[in-house]
Design an enzyme around this catalytic site. Sequence first.
Site, PDB file in Angstrom:
ATOM      1  CG  ASN A  61      22.604   0.006 -44.386  1.00 27.45           C
ATOM      2  OD1 ASN A  61      23.751  -0.324 -44.132  1.00 27.45           O
ATOM      3  ND2 ASN A  61      21.874   0.728 -43.551  1.00 27.45           N
ATOM      4  CD  GLU A  63      20.145   4.774 -43.731  1.00 29.77           C
ATOM      5  OE1 GLU A  63      20.323   5.925 -43.274  1.00 29.77           O
ATOM      6  OE2 GLU A  63      19.851   3.797 -43.035  1.00 29.77           O
ATOM      7  CB  CYS A  72      18.223  -3.703 -47.435  1.00 31.59           C
ATOM      8  SG  CYS A  72      16.705  -3.178 -46.647  1.00 31.59           S
ATOM      9  CD  GLU A  74      19.755  -7.728 -45.778  1.00 36.90           C
ATOM     10  OE1 GLU A  74      19.820  -6.516 -46.085  1.00 36.90           O
ATOM     11  OE2 GLU A  74      19.346  -8.114 -44.674  1.00 36.90           O
ATOM     12  CB  CYS A 112      13.218  -5.944 -44.696  1.00 38.40           C
ATOM     13  SG  CYS A 112      13.619  -5.615 -46.430  1.00 38.40           S
TER      14      CYS A 112
HETATM   15  N1  THU Z   1      18.533  -2.564 -43.365  1.00 38.72           N
HETATM   16  C1  THU Z   1      19.294  -3.417 -44.120  1.00 38.72           C
HETATM   17  O1  THU Z   1      20.185  -3.005 -44.845  1.00 38.72           O
HETATM   18  N2  THU Z   1      19.019  -4.746 -44.023  1.00 38.72           N
HETATM   19  C2  THU Z   1      18.088  -5.296 -43.189  1.00 38.72           C
HETATM   20  O2  THU Z   1      17.949  -6.507 -43.150  1.00 38.72           O
HETATM   21  C3  THU Z   1      17.263  -4.442 -42.356  1.00 38.72           C
HETATM   22  C4  THU Z   1      17.457  -2.983 -42.507  1.00 38.72           C
HETATM   23  C5  THU Z   1      18.844  -1.145 -43.426  1.00 38.72           C
HETATM   24  C6  THU Z   1      17.831  -0.276 -44.094  1.00 38.72           C
HETATM   25  C7  THU Z   1      18.124   1.060 -43.462  1.00 38.72           C
HETATM   26  O3  THU Z   1      19.196   1.685 -44.172  1.00 38.72           O
HETATM   27  C8  THU Z   1      18.615   0.720 -42.070  1.00 38.72           C
HETATM   28  O4  THU Z   1      18.989  -0.648 -42.123  1.00 38.72           O
HETATM   29  C9  THU Z   1      17.600   0.944 -40.978  1.00 38.72           C
HETATM   30  O5  THU Z   1      16.443   0.269 -41.217  1.00 38.72           O
END
Ligand code: THU
Length: 158
Positions: A61, A63, A72, A74, A112
């Site tokens: 991920n 940000e 994310c 994935e 998600c």
């Molecule tokens: N996140 C992912 O990378 N994958 C998921 O399946 C759920 C959430 C990340 C998004 C964000 O950077 C952090 O996790 C918190 O939600």
Amino acid sequence: MKHIDIHVPVAAMRDDELSDSDRTLVMKAREATYRAYAPYSNFHVGAAILLDNGEIVTGANQENAATPSGLCAERTAAFYAHATYPDAKFLTIAIAARDTSGAELKVPISPCGACRQVLLEFETLAQHDVKVILVGSDQCYMLESVRSLLPLSFTHFE
Ligand code: THU
């Protein structure tokens, strides 16, 4: 009126029950969590995708201060895989996460909704099931397809 029951088969497995190929992918997903850029949530997610050309592509991920601009793990992995190997089909994706303490999650996280939709499109492109491995420290949840993660999904392919 008729009830429709949707059944989602999930096999829970310990690491030592995984095939060698799945264990490698799980290890790559775990390693990828250390490449997350997550200064806002401190939640580190890694994804590893096995392609039918034998390559393993990983993502973590990413940000951003402008919150919705982050992505994310994935989708980072899926888009990178398809941008790098546009003709390769996805075979399996493994997803791992570490919480704010840095420890791997006991119970696996699940992608998600937006990631499920994106992964579903790559499964449709592949024209076969894409296996999903949700990685936890105690056990992994194995799902036979992305479709099973997103029943009654939107698709314009059918
Ligand atoms: N996140 C992912 O990378 N994958 C998921 O399946 C759920 C959430 C990340 C998004 C964000 O950077 C952090 O996790 C918190 O939600």
